[in-house]
Design a protein around this motif. Structure first.
Motif, PDB file in Angstrom:
ATOM      1  N   SER A   1       0.845  -1.171   0.137  1.00 18.69           N
ATOM      2  CA  SER A   1      -0.172  -0.053  -0.083  1.00 18.69           C
ATOM      3  C   SER A   1       0.815   1.169   0.102  1.00 18.69           C
ATOM      4  CB  SER A   1      -0.725   0.041   1.152  1.00 18.69           C
ATOM      5  OG  SER A   1      -1.847  -1.068   1.311  1.00 18.69           O
ATOM      6  N   ASP A   2       0.430   2.311  -0.947  1.00 18.77           N
ATOM      7  CA  ASP A   2       1.222   3.510  -0.964  1.00 18.77           C
ATOM      8  C   ASP A   2       0.767   4.748  -0.473  1.00 18.77           C
ATOM      9  OD1 ASP A   2       3.307   2.335  -2.930  1.00 18.77           O
ATOM     10  OD2 ASP A   2       1.503   2.280  -4.383  1.00 18.77           O
ATOM     11  N   LEU A   3      -0.818   4.725  -0.070  1.00 16.05           N
ATOM     12  CA  LEU A   3      -1.279   6.219   0.259  1.00 16.05           C
ATOM     13  C   LEU A   3      -2.451   5.519   1.187  1.00 16.05           C
ATOM     14  CD1 LEU A   3      -0.776   8.955   0.117  1.00 16.05           C
ATOM     15  CD2 LEU A   3      -2.407   8.845  -1.974  1.00 16.05           C
TER      16      LEU A   3
ATOM     17  N   ILE B   1       3.153   4.557   6.404  1.00 13.35           N
ATOM     18  CA  ILE B   1       2.476   4.938   4.976  1.00 13.35           C
ATOM     19  C   ILE B   1       2.012   6.177   5.032  1.00 13.35           C
ATOM     20  CG2 ILE B   1       0.673   4.209   3.263  1.00 13.35           C
ATOM     21  CD1 ILE B   1       0.737   1.246   4.566  1.00 13.35           C
TER      22      ILE B   1
ATOM     23  N   LYS C   1      -0.702   4.677  -7.765  1.00 11.06           N
ATOM     24  CA  LYS C   1      -0.580   4.319  -6.356  1.00 11.06           C
ATOM     25  C   LYS C   1      -1.586   3.122  -5.829  1.00 11.06           C
ATOM     26  CE  LYS C   1       2.629   7.379  -5.453  1.00 11.06           C
ATOM     27  NZ  LYS C   1       3.118   8.290  -4.444  1.00 11.06           N
TER      28      LYS C   1
END
Length: 175
Positions: free
Chosen positions: A51-53, A85, A130
């Motif tokens: 997970s990026d965001l 994150i 993302k």
């Protein structure tokens, strides 16, 4: 089957019941903002790898003003702090106010949130490619998360996973 969800899954720390409901009500209406940290501790383990965001479901500015906080944003900030994150509190906007969704069924909820959400103008560059974790306190019918997911994917996110403190098992129960 005819219209599969666009999200990459729904994860919730607990099933919605008496205890989960009490926590949410104390958080939202009792001003017990520290409960967001407690709930987030149980939610952290459910964040998908890669997970990026983290993005919270937004409140309309009038509801935010009257309540003083967005419970989904409190959860998102706690999750970001616990995981490292990045978190974007203002990426999604609630462009117009909606009545409370409490007590509404699936169709009424979907109609109530139609066209309600917007993406901030500079969000596309921050979203491109993302993997997003969309955070809310309670997942009921999926109407809110579906509307937000549609926008996030259209703006360039590669995937959106829904993460909530509690999930209502019987989606016809609107609370």
């Amino acid at each position: 089957m005819a219209s599969p969800p666009r999200h990459s899954g729904i994860r919730a720390a607990v099933a919605y019941g008496d205890i989960a409901r009490a926590l949410v009500l104390r958080l939202k209406y009792g001003g017990r903002t520290g409960l967001a940290d407690t709930a987030a501790r149980y939610m952290t383990r459910l964040i998908p790898e890669g997970s990026d965001l983290i993005v919270p479901v937004p409140l309309h500015r009038w509801r935010l003003w009257s309540r003083g906080f967005n419970q989904a944003a409190l959860l998102a900030r706690s999750l970001a702090r616990d995981t490292g994150i990045d978190c974007e509190i203002d990426l999604l906007k609630r462009a117009r106010s909606t009545p409370s969704l409490r007590g509404l069924g699936r169709r009424a909820r979907a109609k109530a949130v139609q066209g309600v959400f917007a993406i901030s103008p500079d969000a596309r560059a921050r979203l491109r490619g993302k993997a997003i974790v969309l955070v809310d306190d309670v997942y009921t019918s999926g109407a809110t998360s579906a509307a937000c997911t549609r926008l996030l994917l259209h703006a360039g996110a590669s995937r959106v996973t829904i993460l909530a403190w509690a999930r209502v098992i019987d989606a016809d129960v609107g609370d």
